[in-house]
Design a protein around this motif. Structure first.
Motif, mmCIF file in Angstrom:
data_model
loop_
_atom_site.group_PDB
_atom_site.id
_atom_site.type_symbol
_atom_site.label_atom_id
_atom_site.label_comp_id
_atom_site.label_asym_id
_atom_site.label_seq_id
_atom_site.Cartn_x
_atom_site.Cartn_y
_atom_site.Cartn_z
ATOM 1 N N GLY A 1 43.431 14.459 22.222
ATOM 2 C CA GLY A 1 42.915 15.041 23.459
ATOM 3 C C GLY A 1 44.002 14.936 24.527
ATOM 4 N N VAL A 2 43.643 15.317 25.736
ATOM 5 C CA VAL A 2 44.640 15.324 26.808
ATOM 6 C C VAL A 2 45.158 13.910 27.095
ATOM 7 C CG1 VAL A 2 44.846 15.696 29.301
ATOM 8 C CG2 VAL A 2 43.935 17.495 27.863
ATOM 9 N N VAL A 3 44.284 12.916 26.948
ATOM 10 C CA VAL A 3 44.726 11.544 27.252
ATOM 11 C C VAL A 3 45.768 11.077 26.234
ATOM 12 C CG1 VAL A 3 43.977 9.146 27.490
ATOM 13 C CG2 VAL A 3 42.562 10.975 28.429
ATOM 14 N N GLY A 4 45.458 11.223 24.933
ATOM 15 C CA GLY A 4 46.416 10.824 23.901
ATOM 16 C C GLY A 4 47.711 11.619 24.002
ATOM 17 N N LEU A 5 47.580 12.916 24.222
ATOM 18 C CA LEU A 5 48.777 13.767 24.303
ATOM 19 C C LEU A 5 49.649 13.399 25.510
ATOM 20 C CD1 LEU A 5 47.116 17.156 23.329
ATOM 21 C CD2 LEU A 5 49.147 16.199 22.203
ATOM 22 N N ALA A 6 49.002 13.129 26.627
ATOM 23 C CA ALA A 6 49.778 12.767 27.828
ATOM 24 C C ALA A 6 50.517 11.452 27.602
ATOM 25 C CB ALA A 6 48.852 12.659 29.039
ATOM 26 N N CYS A 7 49.859 10.501 26.941
ATOM 27 C CA CYS A 7 50.521 9.217 26.629
ATOM 28 C C CYS A 7 51.696 9.470 25.682
ATOM 29 C CB CYS A 7 49.546 8.257 25.952
ATOM 30 S SG CYS A 7 48.235 7.660 27.023
ATOM 31 N N SER B 1 38.656 17.581 25.476
ATOM 32 C CA SER B 1 39.670 18.137 26.369
ATOM 33 C C SER B 1 39.777 19.656 26.277
ATOM 34 C CB SER B 1 41.034 17.522 26.047
ATOM 35 O OG SER B 1 40.980 16.129 26.204
ATOM 36 N N ARG B 2 39.479 20.219 25.133
ATOM 37 C CA ARG B 2 39.586 21.676 24.986
ATOM 38 C C ARG B 2 38.419 22.408 25.623
ATOM 39 N NH1 ARG B 2 43.156 24.047 21.291
ATOM 40 N NH2 ARG B 2 44.399 22.443 20.303
ATOM 41 N N VAL B 3 37.290 21.745 25.635
ATOM 42 C CA VAL B 3 36.054 22.368 26.117
ATOM 43 C C VAL B 3 35.898 22.168 27.628
ATOM 44 C CG1 VAL B 3 33.533 22.256 25.874
ATOM 45 C CG2 VAL B 3 34.973 21.914 23.883
ATOM 46 N N ARG C 1 55.518 27.139 28.227
ATOM 47 C CA ARG C 1 54.277 27.918 28.188
ATOM 48 C C ARG C 1 53.671 27.949 29.579
ATOM 49 N NH1 ARG C 1 51.687 27.409 22.438
ATOM 50 N NH2 ARG C 1 50.100 28.718 23.352
ATOM 51 N N SER C 2 52.888 28.989 29.830
ATOM 52 C CA SER C 2 52.215 29.021 31.129
ATOM 53 C C SER C 2 50.840 28.365 31.006
ATOM 54 C CB SER C 2 52.088 30.461 31.632
ATOM 55 O OG SER C 2 51.296 31.183 30.737
ATOM 56 N N VAL C 3 50.448 27.714 32.060
ATOM 57 C CA VAL C 3 49.135 27.050 32.094
ATOM 58 C C VAL C 3 48.481 27.428 33.421
ATOM 59 C CG1 VAL C 3 47.907 24.834 32.062
ATOM 60 C CG2 VAL C 3 50.024 25.083 30.759
ATOM 61 N N PHE C 4 47.349 28.106 33.323
ATOM 62 C CA PHE C 4 46.679 28.578 34.537
ATOM 63 C C PHE C 4 46.191 27.398 35.391
ATOM 64 C CE2 PHE C 4 42.680 29.740 36.691
ATOM 65 C CZ PHE C 4 43.146 30.750 37.508
ATOM 66 N N PHE C 5 46.477 27.472 36.678
ATOM 67 C CA PHE C 5 46.051 26.431 37.612
ATOM 68 C C PHE C 5 45.577 27.094 38.903
ATOM 69 C CE2 PHE C 5 46.671 23.436 41.084
ATOM 70 C CZ PHE C 5 46.130 22.266 40.563
ATOM 71 N N VAL D 1 42.417 23.371 36.115
ATOM 72 C CA VAL D 1 43.429 23.741 35.135
ATOM 73 C C VAL D 1 42.732 24.314 33.895
ATOM 74 C CG1 VAL D 1 43.519 21.405 34.101
ATOM 75 C CG2 VAL D 1 45.492 22.901 33.916
ATOM 76 N N ASP D 2 43.340 25.315 33.289
ATOM 77 C CA ASP D 2 42.794 25.879 32.052
ATOM 78 C C ASP D 2 43.091 24.889 30.924
ATOM 79 O OD1 ASP D 2 42.586 27.209 29.537
ATOM 80 O OD2 ASP D 2 42.645 29.128 30.573
ATOM 81 N N THR D 3 42.042 24.237 30.429
ATOM 82 C CA THR D 3 42.252 23.110 29.518
ATOM 83 C C THR D 3 42.696 23.539 28.111
ATOM 84 O OG1 THR D 3 39.876 23.131 29.150
ATOM 85 C CG2 THR D 3 40.726 21.481 30.660
ATOM 86 N N GLU D 4 42.324 24.764 27.720
ATOM 87 C CA GLU D 4 42.809 25.232 26.407
ATOM 88 C C GLU D 4 44.320 25.448 26.468
ATOM 89 O OE1 GLU D 4 39.974 28.263 24.447
ATOM 90 O OE2 GLU D 4 39.425 28.087 26.546
ATOM 91 N N GLU D 5 44.752 26.108 27.546
ATOM 92 C CA GLU D 5 46.192 26.333 27.705
ATOM 93 C C GLU D 5 46.942 25.018 27.865
ATOM 94 O OE1 GLU D 5 45.974 30.794 29.714
ATOM 95 O OE2 GLU D 5 46.761 29.144 30.908
#
Ligand SMILES: Cc1cc2nc3c(=O)[nH]c(=O)nc-3n(C[C@H](O)[C@H](O)[C@H](O)COP(=O)(O)OP(=O)(O)OC[C@H]3O[C@@H](n4cnc5c(N)ncnc54)[C@H](O)[C@@H]3O)c2cc1C
Length: 352
Positions: free
Chosen positions: A5-11, A34-36, A76-80, A143-147
């Motif tokens: 998820g976003v937490v593991g990936l950010a770490c 995190s994706r949903v 990559r672009s990430v919508f914010f 933030v677009d969480t899928e992106e």
């Protein structure tokens, strides 16, 4: 690092950037909350208080830099989008919002525009006339969480991280030391382990983290749809580049991943009470995710000799990811123990 998820990936990303070799163990990329998630960075609209507010605001302060880094590393672009309008459905709720607004303005935010009654229409004319008012928190965002998740995975691989698509079955420990992590293909050893398994944390550690089911709908973004997130107590509307998210249910239903008629009805009904013009928008789908809940709604942080556990981010894990990753990095790299490890220690539940 266990958990994609976003937490593991950010770490994982923070550790890779510091020059560590990182293996990421992910049982199922698609099941991550995190994706949903709606992706709101919303400590004020959520009405947070005490140390959860402090942690959340501190993480919000890291968000822009975190996002720029992820975009740069992934290419990559990430919508914010910036700003969230927190609306009140009646005068009583508006009074509560005003009190919170004054509190936040004292220490935590610098911009909180108040709109009462008809003034709300000046911010966005399509809103229901029945709403009592609202507060626009400019420093919040979405933030677009899928992106974001895709970009984090891309950045992880581009920096040379090793991705293993398998689950951790068991953590072999000798007291406060993790010896290895058992998987279907064998045993994984490492100098240091980070566990960020979200709602599934209890499968690996005896901590009170449980799933809180959230259903969230995706619909067409009408041409005159909201220009920013609109957040009401029972509904939020999140305009993204190509669609509109209608969130979200909060259910104690274990890992029941079925979207339900009741869920769809609540989400659409509540959304229409905020934005009646939505009636003719095309309904795309209903998604389900599992928030990592805890008895007091605050994270659970723990560390041993060679491991850290970061979980229980409940409704705000996207918001919390940058600061959580920074604290894990400081712990591993500099042996610095943030006070948040104490504030969010699982031992707080044993005392009560
Ligand atoms: C409908 C909904 C809306 C939300 N809206 C927001 C929002 O607007 N803003 C916000 O900040 N937060 C929001 N949240 C909360 C947010 O999604 C979570 O707090 C956050 O995603 C938690 O991130 P995580 O990385 O800890 O867990 P997850 O994203 O759930 O990831 C956990 C990962 O660990 C993996 N895993 C689990 N067990 C194992 C194992 N044994 N071995 C290997 N891998 C394993 C899973 O496969 C998964 O990939 C929302 C959640 C939901 C459901």
């Amino acid at each position: 690092v266990v958990g994609g998820g976003v937490v593991g990936l950010a770490c994982a990303l923070e550790l890779l950037r510091a020059g560590h070799e990182v293996t990421l163990l992910v049982r199922n990329e698609k099941e991550a909350a995190s994706r949903v998630a709606g992706g709101m960075l919303a400590p004020f609209s959520e009405g947070l208080t005490d140390e959860l507010l402090e942690f959340s605001v501190e993480s919000l302060g890291l968000w822009r830099e975190f996002l720029e880094t992820v975009k740069e590393l992934s290419n990559r672009s990430v919508f914010f989008s910036k700003g969230i309008l927190r609306v009140a459905k009646d005068e009583r709720e508006l009074d509560e919002l005003k009190k919170l607004r004054s509190y936040y303005l004292k220490r935590f935010c610098s911009s909180a525009e108040l709109a009462e009654g008809e003034e709300l229409g000046k911010l966005y004319p399509k809103l229901s006339e029945k709403l009592a008012g609202g507060v626009f928190y400019e420093e919040e965002g979405n933030v677009d969480t899928e992106e974001l998740t895709e970009a984090l995975f891309t950045a992880f691989l581009r920096l040379g991280g090793e991705l293993r698509r398998e689950g951790a079955l068991r953590v072999n420990r000798d007291g406060e030391r993790v010896l290895s992590v058992k998987t279907h293909s064998g045993k994984l050893e490492a100098d240091y382990f980070v566990f960020a398994a979200g709602a599934w944390t209890k499968e690996l550690f005896d901590v009170p983290v449980f799933p809180v089911k959230g259903q969230i709908a995706r619909a067409e973004l009408p041409p005159d749809g909201p220009p920013f997130v609109v957040y009401a107590r029972d509904a939020y509307l999140i305009p993204r580049e190509k669609d509109l998210l209608l969130g979200a249910t909060t259910e104690r239903a274990g890992f029941d991943a079925r979207p339900t008629v009741k869920g769809a009805s609540a989400l659409t009904g509540n959304a229409l009470s905020v934005l009646p013009a939505l009636e003719e928008a095309e309904f795309y789908e209903l998604r389900v995710g599992f928030r990592p809940g805890t008895p007091d709604g605050k994270p659970v942080f723990y560390f041993g000799e060679n491991f850290a556990l970061v979980s229980g981010h409940y409704r705000n894990g996207i918001l919390h990811a940058p600061l959580t990753a920074r604290l894990v990095f400081l712990l591993i790299e500099r042996r610095e123990v943030s006070p948040y490890f104490q504030k969010f220690s699982p031992y707080r539940f044993r005392r009560t």
